[in-house]
Write a protein that holds these residues in place. Structure first.
Motif, PDB file in Angstrom:
ATOM      1  N   GLN A1112     -11.525   0.493  -5.243  1.00 47.46           N
ATOM      2  CA  GLN A1112     -11.243   0.823  -3.845  1.00 47.46           C
ATOM      3  C   GLN A1112     -10.510  -0.313  -3.155  1.00 47.46           C
ATOM      4  O   GLN A1112      -9.586  -0.080  -2.367  1.00 47.46           O
ATOM      5  N   ARG A1113     -10.880  -1.522  -3.458  1.00 52.62           N
ATOM      6  CA  ARG A1113     -10.178  -2.669  -2.860  1.00 52.62           C
ATOM      7  C   ARG A1113      -8.728  -2.707  -3.305  1.00 52.62           C
ATOM      8  O   ARG A1113      -7.811  -2.988  -2.510  1.00 52.62           O
ATOM      9  N   VAL A1114      -8.514  -2.457  -4.593  1.00 52.44           N
ATOM     10  CA  VAL A1114      -7.136  -2.453  -5.102  1.00 52.44           C
ATOM     11  C   VAL A1114      -6.324  -1.370  -4.413  1.00 52.44           C
ATOM     12  O   VAL A1114      -5.146  -1.571  -4.040  1.00 52.44           O
ATOM     13  N   ASN A1115      -6.954  -0.206  -4.216  1.00 52.41           N
ATOM     14  CA  ASN A1115      -6.242   0.888  -3.545  1.00 52.41           C
ATOM     15  C   ASN A1115      -5.884   0.508  -2.115  1.00 52.41           C
ATOM     16  O   ASN A1115      -4.793   0.829  -1.625  1.00 52.41           O
ATOM     17  N   TRP A1116      -6.839  -0.151  -1.404  1.00 53.01           N
ATOM     18  CA  TRP A1116      -6.543  -0.563  -0.022  1.00 53.01           C
ATOM     19  C   TRP A1116      -5.384  -1.564   0.012  1.00 53.01           C
ATOM     20  O   TRP A1116      -4.525  -1.495   0.887  1.00 53.01           O
ATOM     21  N   LEU A1117      -5.386  -2.496  -0.920  1.00 54.31           N
ATOM     22  CA  LEU A1117      -4.278  -3.470  -0.954  1.00 54.31           C
ATOM     23  C   LEU A1117      -2.961  -2.786  -1.255  1.00 54.31           C
ATOM     24  O   LEU A1117      -1.927  -3.103  -0.648  1.00 54.31           O
ATOM     25  N   SER A1118      -3.000  -1.861  -2.162  1.00 55.43           N
ATOM     26  CA  SER A1118      -1.770  -1.127  -2.469  1.00 55.43           C
ATOM     27  C   SER A1118      -1.305  -0.335  -1.262  1.00 55.43           C
ATOM     28  O   SER A1118      -0.100  -0.293  -0.954  1.00 55.43           O
ATOM     29  N   ARG A1119      -2.269   0.275  -0.566  1.00 54.42           N
ATOM     30  CA  ARG A1119      -1.913   1.030   0.642  1.00 54.42           C
ATOM     31  C   ARG A1119      -1.364   0.115   1.720  1.00 54.42           C
ATOM     32  O   ARG A1119      -0.421   0.481   2.446  1.00 54.42           O
ATOM     33  N   ALA A1120      -1.905  -1.088   1.819  1.00 55.07           N
ATOM     34  CA  ALA A1120      -1.397  -2.048   2.803  1.00 55.07           C
ATOM     35  C   ALA A1120       0.033  -2.436   2.489  1.00 55.07           C
ATOM     36  O   ALA A1120       0.878  -2.549   3.388  1.00 55.07           O
ATOM     37  N   VAL A1121       0.320  -2.632   1.216  1.00 56.79           N
ATOM     38  CA  VAL A1121       1.704  -2.978   0.824  1.00 56.79           C
ATOM     39  C   VAL A1121       2.647  -1.848   1.171  1.00 56.79           C
ATOM     40  O   VAL A1121       3.753  -2.054   1.712  1.00 56.79           O
ATOM     41  N   VAL A1122       2.210  -0.620   0.895  1.00 58.71           N
ATOM     42  CA  VAL A1122       3.043   0.543   1.201  1.00 58.71           C
ATOM     43  C   VAL A1122       3.269   0.649   2.708  1.00 58.71           C
ATOM     44  O   VAL A1122       4.382   0.934   3.173  1.00 58.71           O
ATOM     45  N   CYS A1123       2.179   0.467   3.523  1.00 60.15           N
ATOM     46  CA  CYS A1123       2.316   0.545   4.987  1.00 60.15           C
ATOM     47  C   CYS A1123       3.324  -0.481   5.487  1.00 60.15           C
ATOM     48  O   CYS A1123       4.173  -0.174   6.334  1.00 60.15           O
ATOM     49  N   LEU A1124       3.198  -1.687   4.970  1.00 59.42           N
ATOM     50  CA  LEU A1124       4.061  -2.754   5.473  1.00 59.42           C
ATOM     51  C   LEU A1124       5.509  -2.549   5.038  1.00 59.42           C
ATOM     52  O   LEU A1124       6.450  -2.833   5.777  1.00 59.42           O
ATOM     53  N   ARG A1125       5.721  -2.061   3.832  1.00 55.85           N
ATOM     54  CA  ARG A1125       7.090  -1.785   3.371  1.00 55.85           C
ATOM     55  C   ARG A1125       7.707  -0.616   4.117  1.00 55.85           C
ATOM     56  O   ARG A1125       8.918  -0.566   4.307  1.00 55.85           O
ATOM     57  N   GLY A1126       6.849   0.332   4.559  1.00 57.32           N
ATOM     58  CA  GLY A1126       7.392   1.497   5.254  1.00 57.32           C
ATOM     59  C   GLY A1126       7.644   1.262   6.718  1.00 57.32           C
ATOM     60  O   GLY A1126       8.224   2.110   7.401  1.00 57.32           O
ATOM     61  N   GLY A1127       7.189   0.130   7.259  1.00 56.83           N
ATOM     62  CA  GLY A1127       7.396  -0.144   8.669  1.00 56.83           C
ATOM     63  C   GLY A1127       8.825  -0.540   8.966  1.00 56.83           C
ATOM     64  O   GLY A1127       9.502  -1.189   8.161  1.00 56.83           O
ATOM     65  N   ALA A1128       9.294  -0.152  10.142  1.00 60.97           N
ATOM     66  CA  ALA A1128      10.657  -0.500  10.555  1.00 60.97           C
ATOM     67  C   ALA A1128      10.642  -1.834  11.284  1.00 60.97           C
ATOM     68  O   ALA A1128       9.636  -2.240  11.856  1.00 60.97           O
ATOM     69  N   GLY A1129      11.801  -2.489  11.257  1.00 59.08           N
ATOM     70  CA  GLY A1129      11.954  -3.732  12.007  1.00 59.08           C
ATOM     71  C   GLY A1129      11.215  -4.894  11.380  1.00 59.08           C
ATOM     72  O   GLY A1129      10.302  -5.448  11.969  1.00 59.08           O
ATOM     73  N   ALA A1130      11.622  -5.265  10.128  1.00 55.81           N
ATOM     74  CA  ALA A1130      10.960  -6.366   9.443  1.00 55.81           C
ATOM     75  C   ALA A1130      11.278  -7.685  10.136  1.00 55.81           C
ATOM     76  O   ALA A1130      12.346  -7.880  10.707  1.00 55.81           O
ATOM     77  N   SER A1131      10.318  -8.603  10.065  1.00 57.48           N
ATOM     78  CA  SER A1131      10.467  -9.930  10.666  1.00 57.48           C
ATOM     79  C   SER A1131      10.008 -10.962   9.649  1.00 57.48           C
ATOM     80  O   SER A1131       9.362 -10.631   8.648  1.00 57.48           O
ATOM     81  N   PRO A1132      10.348 -12.241   9.886  1.00 62.83           N
ATOM     82  CA  PRO A1132       9.880 -13.274   8.932  1.00 62.83           C
ATOM     83  C   PRO A1132       8.375 -13.268   8.758  1.00 62.83           C
ATOM     84  O   PRO A1132       7.864 -13.459   7.656  1.00 62.83           O
ATOM     85  N   VAL A1133       7.667 -13.033   9.842  1.00 64.28           N
ATOM     86  CA  VAL A1133       6.211 -12.988   9.741  1.00 64.28           C
ATOM     87  C   VAL A1133       5.778 -11.829   8.866  1.00 64.28           C
ATOM     88  O   VAL A1133       4.895 -11.947   8.005  1.00 64.28           O
ATOM     89  N   THR A1134       6.400 -10.697   9.076  1.00 62.65           N
ATOM     90  CA  THR A1134       6.067  -9.525   8.276  1.00 62.65           C
ATOM     91  C   THR A1134       6.400  -9.759   6.818  1.00 62.65           C
ATOM     92  O   THR A1134       5.657  -9.350   5.915  1.00 62.65           O
TER      93      THR A1134
END
Length: 1383
Positions: A1112-1134
């Motif tokens: 479940q932890r691995v799935n959450w991390l994978s989902r977090a990576v997907v969420c962050l990659r799918g977000g618009a307007g990337a920044s250095p912090v992101t």
């Protein structure tokens, strides 16, 4: 009784009933304990046994020889000559029609009284006349007897024998027969002096006629059960037994001689006459409280008969002759002649309510009273216990006035008529032939004398003619229950309720109605004669009665409804304040007395006054054991009885010193003494409530196998008590007793009147304590008035029906409770009863306006304006449910909601919201809850408390927040109902009002019957309506409910701004609630805040605890990576955060690999395995604690690859162990070919993952190791190269490695069994190139060719140095030729 109650009244919340409910309860308990002491003090006054000294001397005593034994009221009242305890209030002559028949008398006439029906009677020969003596009218006449009437009696018949209209039986006896007539009364008017018994009628036809058998009956008496006894001229006791059905001998009635036996009616009369002496019975007295009968004969003999415990049998116990009585009396009073004790002219029974130990008083012709005991009390382990009579013993001789040394010469002489009732003896004497005097000896008007000796007031009244009869008049008819009938209490205690005590003397000229003045009557006369309280006589009255008792008498006049506005009430009030004194501090002696009994609100203890009951009984028993043989039971010896009685010895009680509450028990310090007016007020209120104070509120009865609770008192009882309480309340309101104006303002002036050594501050505290006590009494009176007014209304509305609607636990509590508990702490049960009463009206479809108005008038604090409004709202809701017109129904629901909102927040939301829900008015539930919340918390302190993380120091905010959430709980209740219905479940129980006696008033199943689809629609609609309000805490309540019901999708679909704050705060307060975090990241993702969603997922995966699995932890991390990659307007912090997440995800995948490998091992510690399964570890922990420790070579390789660590030796060591481990795993495989294939498969699998990473896939090293194993296992010559090519190892690099290995010409190959293995592999590899088995792009073709030629050259050079290689050299040369052509 007491059980915990919910908020009870339909629509009322009691939280705002008063500013400080705890203070009110404290004051009520204070008043209750004070009343306990006064009531017990009244009940524990010294008994007659103690005042006469019988208990102290352990034997018979005498009184009346001391100067203070008899007092004249005129002397006590400073020479007030007109003051007497007897007062003639009327002389009513004989009716004219009776007078004119006197002239026709031939031989015999008699006169007598029937006080129970307020009638007098006269017999003239064979005729009888009965008339109302109070007004000389209503003459009834009967002349149907042919013989002269010799005795007359009136009895109340047994129930069930005659018709109901026959109220009494009139018994007339002659010398030959006994005639029984029926007596009826008309009820044509109810305003006459007799109430409904207005006109008396004699049934002309006799009911029974019995022969006398030659024995004339002198006296007739009956019991309370309707038994008829007669005293015969032959000295025998007869009984007329009667019944409705025929007996064994075919008779409805018969005459039984109890002096001979129960079958005496079969014995001829002449035999009875021969067996018994001629000593006619002159008087019969019955003690109905103990079922004992006494007879007095003309010769002064007294007999005792036991009528049995139930009063339905009879047994002769003992007979005392007059000579033995006189002998016993002279033994007691040795200084008087025996003539003073004979003859005995009257006896009177003493009932148990007056004395437990005395049973009979006999009066002699000289006015001496002889007190006898029948031994009806014995001492058991539990204290004094009743027993049946067994003896008749003279215990006390009371001499009349005139026998004291300094007494006046006037004393009773030639007493011919006497009676005794409740401590008062009346005697009629004839000192001369033409004079008649009425003597009254009573102790009610004066207090006890020195040493607690009996002291009585003596009064003498002249009569205008010879007296024929003397009886006490019956009290006025009343509807009161037996508990409030004060027939046997001391007059000073019951004078406020009992009414005037009247006596009737019947003379030849008519009826003399004489009133015996009680203390309050004496005070009234003194005030009238003195024209106010400013006279010495009134002051003397206070001294005679004691200040506190006199103050109580003043209150009777001042608070009486008859005297509220007249001069007497004003004078009594002035006397109360003038002589009522002030609270003081008194210096107690330096001795240690036992402290006063402690009273608790639920317990009442009797103070230790005088001697204990055990000592009194012990002394009495000693006196009872002294009589001779004739005084013991027939057929039993004194010694036999003495052995059957076991007495418990008990120590003498010590004197009790009363200490008011709050006073220290150390008697060396000054103690407080309340003022007499304070004590008088408590005494008076205690006497008003005394009849019901310890009485149970209800009794249980069973009808048709159903139990019902019935009130122990009637509405008339309540009204009587209320009238007196209202008077006290009005008195307090008019005079403000205990207020600062009348009490505290006098402090400074009063201090100087007391001992100068007393501290002023302590003196002021005394006034403050008294004021607090009076304030407590004022509050108690107000509460009692309201409670009893409510009880009266309940009694008028079928109490048993109302009580049946209470919950079972409340019924049980009410059944066990007394009125004391009800008055002090019964507000909650009272509210439940009001609720049940209102529901009775609603269930009958009746308007509640009238009952609401009445309740508001009589008990405003139990049923406030808000109650009335909510009751009306309930009525509207009831009619709205029955309304079919939708528009009218909505209008009615709106009106009900408006009524409830107007009185909010003082509504009982569980009840009101349940009714709204029953009517389908769900929006009204939300609207009312929001209004209540806003009114309870207008400053929104609860929201501030919530938004600031609920700080501990914010108590106000906490209270407001808690109240708001309690209110919104009703919204959740409605949502729960709809949710259950939408799921197709059973209808839940909701808060409401009981619809049947067996249901609690807090639950009902009257829920709208909705289909699942309709219920689902209503629930969704209600949630949306809740979101439309700006109250964030309402949103929170809805969110909480949806969270509990796991409506996650519907919750996220709301997308309300308040949802983010709710989820954040919930995650903070419940850090282990994974579902909350899961909802939070979904909320952020839905709102487009991908970075926030990723951070929530990262936090979930990184949580150190919570029992979450690694997958479940691995799935959450994978989902977090997907969420962050799918977000618009990337920044250095992101970007940085994304790289961190990717690294975490990679390490987490490595951990999964390690976990898989560890699971295949044996003897791994459970803690280590659990840690690996439930926590995210860093890469160092994985390597050191698991991969390295458990030789997980593949995991090591993966960790090195992930970390980017470049250590060739380490990597080569890992690969070596991987190959060896794989070979070790194939120890059971016999085929070399299979072993090699499996080894190549393992390397192929790893190679595919690491071939692109140069440092984790040392190709040259791996190839050599594989070829060595292939050589050793004699595997496929081209298998290794083919496998490497299959995992995309570049052909050029592969040829270079083979070229280099062949050029080294190592001897290791010889030791493995095939020195030419690599050259053979090279031939196979180059053959596959030439045959185009290996796909080669055109751009690489030339380079591959060159490298192949180099490989051929290197191979030939190696072969030239080795023997027997000609065949292989020819192959290589041929290959060279083919390569040249392939180019």
């Amino acid at each position: 009784m007491p059980v915990t109650f919910q908020p009870n009244i339909s629509g009322i919340d009691r939280t705002g009933n008063m500013d400080n409910p705890n203070l009110q309860m404290e004051l009520l308990e204070l008043a209750g304990r004070s009343l306990d002491m006064r009531i017990v003090s009244d009940a524990s006054t010294s008994s007659f046994i103690e005042t006469t000294g019988v208990a102290a001397q352990n034997g018979p005593t005498v009184s009346g020889l001391n100067d203070f034994d008899y007092q004249s009221l005129a002397g006590l009242m400073m020479g007030h000559q007109n003051l007497s305890q007897l007062k003639t209030i009327g002389k009513i002559p004989l009716p004219p029609e009776v007078m004119e028949h006197f002239g026709h008398m031939q031989c015999h006439c008699m006169m007598g009284l029937f006080p129970e029906i307020n009638r007098a009677w006269l017999t003239i020969d064979s005729d009888i006349y009965v008339w109302a003596y109070e007004h000389g009218t209503d003459v009834a006449y009967f002349d149907g007897i042919g013989e002269t009437i010799v005795s007359v009696g009136l009895i109340k018949p047994k129930s069930g024998v005659f018709q109901n209209f026959v109220k009494y039986l009139l018994i007339l006896t002659t010398t030959v027969e006994i005639v029984v007539l029926g007596v009826t009364f008309s009820s044509s008017t109810t305003n006459g002096p007799l109430g409904t018994l207005e006109e008396m009628h004699l049934v002309p036809e006799p009911v029974f006629v019995l022969p006398t058998d030659g024995v004339s009956m002198n006296v007739i008496q009956s019991t309370s059960l309707g038994r008829i006894f007669m005293g015969g001229k032959d000295g025998c006791l007869y009984e007329i037994t009667y019944q409705a059905q025929l007996g064994w001998f075919g008779k409805h009635c018969k005459k039984v001689n109890h002096s001979t036996g129960s079958l005496s009616f079969l014995v001829p009369s002449f035999l009875n006459a021969a067996l018994y002496e001629d000593d006619p019975i002159s008087r019969i007295e019955v003690d109905n409280s103990r079922n004992i009968l006494f007879t007095l004969s003309e010769k002064g003999n007294i007999e005792l008969f036991d009528l049995g415990i139930k009063g339905d049998s009879i047994k002769k116990i003992v007979k005392l002759s007059q000579s033995k009585i006189v002998s016993a009396a002279t033994d007691i009073v040795k200084t008087l002649e025996s003539a003073n004790f004979r003859p005995i002219i009257a006896i009177s029974a003493i009932e148990e309510t007056e004395s437990h130990y005395l049973n009979l008083v006999a009066i002699t012709q000289s006015g001496v009273r002889l007190y006898f005991s029948a031994g009806c009390v014995f001492m058991s382990n539990t204290g004094p216990t009743s027993q049946r009579p067994w003896c008749l013993t003279l215990l006390h001789v009371r001499l009349p006035p005139g026998f004291a040394a300094n007494a006046p010469t006037m004393r009773p002489k030639q007493v011919h008529t006497a009676t005794y009732s409740n401590g008062t003896a009346l005697m009629i004497s004839s000192p001369t032939a033409d004079s008649e005097l009425l003597w009254c000896l009573s102790g009610g008007a004066v207090s006890a004398g020195p040493g607690n000796s009996p002291r009585e007031a003596a009064a003498v009244l002249s009569l205008d003619g010879p007296a024929w009869a003397l009886r006490r008049a019956a009290p006025p008819p009343t509807n009161l229950s037996q508990a409030l009938q004060h027939t046997c209490e001391p007059s000073v205690i019951s004078q406020h309720m009992s009414g005037p005590i009247k006596w009737v003397v019947l003379t030849g000229t008519g009826a003399h109605i004489i009133q015996q003045l009680q203390p309050v009557d004496l005070l009234r006369q003194l005030l009238v004669d003195g024209q106010g309280p400013d006279c010495t006589q009134v002051k003397a009255f206070f001294q005679m009665q004691r200040d506190d008792q006199a103050c109580a008498s003043c209150l009777v006049l001042a608070c009486s409804s008859r005297n509220t506005h007249d001069q007497i009430a004003e004078w009594a009030t002035r006397a109360y304040f003038l002589y009522g004194g002030q609270p003081i501090l008194i210096q107690a002696p330096s001795v240690n007395y036992p402290s006063s009994p402690h009273f608790s609100p639920r317990q009442v203890s009797t103070p230790m006054v005088g001697r204990s009951a055990a000592n009194v009984h012990q002394s009495l028993q000693a006196a009872l054991q002294s009589p001779g043989q004739d005084m013991v039971p027939l057929g039993q010896s004194p010694s036999a009885f003495n052995q059957s009685v076991i007495l418990n010895q008990a120590p003498m009680n010590q004197p009790n010193v009363f200490q008011p509450m709050g006073v220290q028990e150390n008697m060396n310090f000054p103690t407080m003494q309340f003022s007499p007016k304070h004590e008088g007020l408590y005494i008076y209120v205690g006497r008003i409530l005394r009849p019901v104070w310890q009485m149970k509120c209800v009794t249980k009865s069973t009808v048709d196998n159903k139990d019902f609770l019935s009130s122990t008192i009637t509405s008339s009882d309540c009204l009587l008590v209320l009238q007196h309480l209202y008077g006290v309340r009005a008195f307090l309101e008019r005079n403000s007793v205990g207020s600062s104006n009348t009490m505290l303002a006098k402090i400074s002036s009063m201090v100087s009147l007391h001992d100068s050594n007393l501290n002023n501050t302590r003196q002021e505290d005394v006034f403050v304590k008294e004021k607090k006590s009076l304030d407590a009494l004022r509050i108690f009176i107000n509460c009692s008035c309201e409670m009893l007014s409510l009880w009266k209304i309940l009694c008028e509305h079928q109490f048993h029906v109302i009580a049946a609607c209470l919950p079972p636990e409340q019924q049980a509590a009410l059944l066990a409770a007394s009125f004391r508990e009800l008055l002090l702490g019964g507000q909650e049960v009272a509210e439940l009863l009001i609720l049940s009463l209102i529901n009775q009206y609603l269930s009958d479809n009746a308007s509640v306006d009238s009952i609401s108005s009445e309740l508001r008038e009589v008990c405003p604090s139990l049923y406030r304006t808000e109650d009335a409004a909510c009751s009306k709202a309930n009525e509207i809701l009831l009619f709205a449910k029955q309304q079919t017109n939708l528009a009218e129904k909505e209008e009615m629901l709106g009106n009900a909601l408006k009524l409830c909102k107007d009185v909010a927040p003082h509504v009982n939301l569980p009840v009101v919201c349940a009714k709204f829900s029953q009517a389908g008015f769900y929006k009204g539930v939300v609207d009312l809850c929001v209004v209540c919340a806003d009114k309870i918390d207008p400053t929104k302190s609860g929201l501030y408390f919530y938004r600031n993380n609920q700080p501990n120091h914010d108590q106000e905010g906490y209270y407001a927040f808690r109240k708001r959430m309690e209110i919104y709980r009703e919204v959740k209740t409605v949502l729960e109902q709809l949710f259950e219905q939408s799921a197709g479940g059973t209808q839940p129980e909701v808060a409401g009002v009981a619809t049947s006696p067996n249901k609690s008033p807090n639950t009902t199943s009257d829920v709208p019957n909705l289909s699942p689809a309709d219920a689902n629609h209503q629930a969704r609609k209600l949630v949306i309506e809740c979101m439309a309000y700006s109250d964030e805490l309402l949103h929170v309540a809805v969110y909480e409910w949806m969270l509990v019901k796991q409506l996650y999708g519907e919750l996220i679909a709301l997308s309300e701004p308040s949802l983010e704050a709710f989820l954040l705060k919930t995650s903070q307060t419940h850090p282990d609630a994974i579902n909350v975090y899961d909802l939070l990241w979904k909320y952020y993702e839905k709102c487009g805040n991908h970075a926030a969603a990723a951070r929530v997922l990262d936090g979930l995966a990184s949580k150190p605890s919570g029992g979450m699995k690694l997958t479940q932890r691995v799935n959450w991390l994978s989902r977090a990576v997907v969420c962050l990659r799918g977000g618009a307007g990337a920044s250095p912090v992101t970007g940085r955060f994304l790289r961190e997440l990717e690294d975490k995800a990679e390490v987490a995948r490595l951990q999964k690999l390690v976990l898989f490998a560890v699971h295949r091992l044996d003897k791994v510690p459970a803690m280590a395995l659990q840690r690996l399964e439930t926590q995210l570890l860093d890469i160092t922990q994985l390597y050191e604690e698991y991969a390295d420790q458990y030789n997980l070579w593949e995991c090591k390789l993966a960790i090195v690859h992930c970390s980017g660590h470049n250590d060739p030796l380490l990597v080569e060591s890992i690969w070596t162990n991987v190959i060896h481990q794989e070979l070790d795993n194939m120890r059971n495989v016999t085929s070399s070919e299979d072993k090699m294939n499996r080894l190549l498969g393992k390397v192929s699998a790893l190679g595919k993952e690491y071939v692109s990473s140069g440092h984790c896939f040392p190709l040259s090293f791996i190839l050599k190791q594989l070829e060595l194993q292939s050589c050793k296992l004699n595997g496929d010559i081209g298998g290794v190269s083919k496998m490497l090519l299959d995992i995309n190892v570049p052909l050029e690099q592969l040829i270079d490695i083979y070229t280099r290995l062949i050029g080294l010409n190592e001897r290791i190959w010889l030791s493995e069994g095939n020195e030419l293995h690599l050259i053979e592999v090279a031939v196979v590899l180059m053959d596959s190139v030439v045959n185009n088995s290996v796909p080669i792009s055109a751009s690489l073709r030339r380079r591959v060719l060159i490298k192949c030629q180099d490989l051929v050259s290197s191979s030939l050079n190696a072969l030239y140095t080795k023997p027997d290689t000609e065949q292989l050299i020819r192959v290589l040369k041929g290959m060279q030729t083919r390569l040249d052509r392939w180019e």
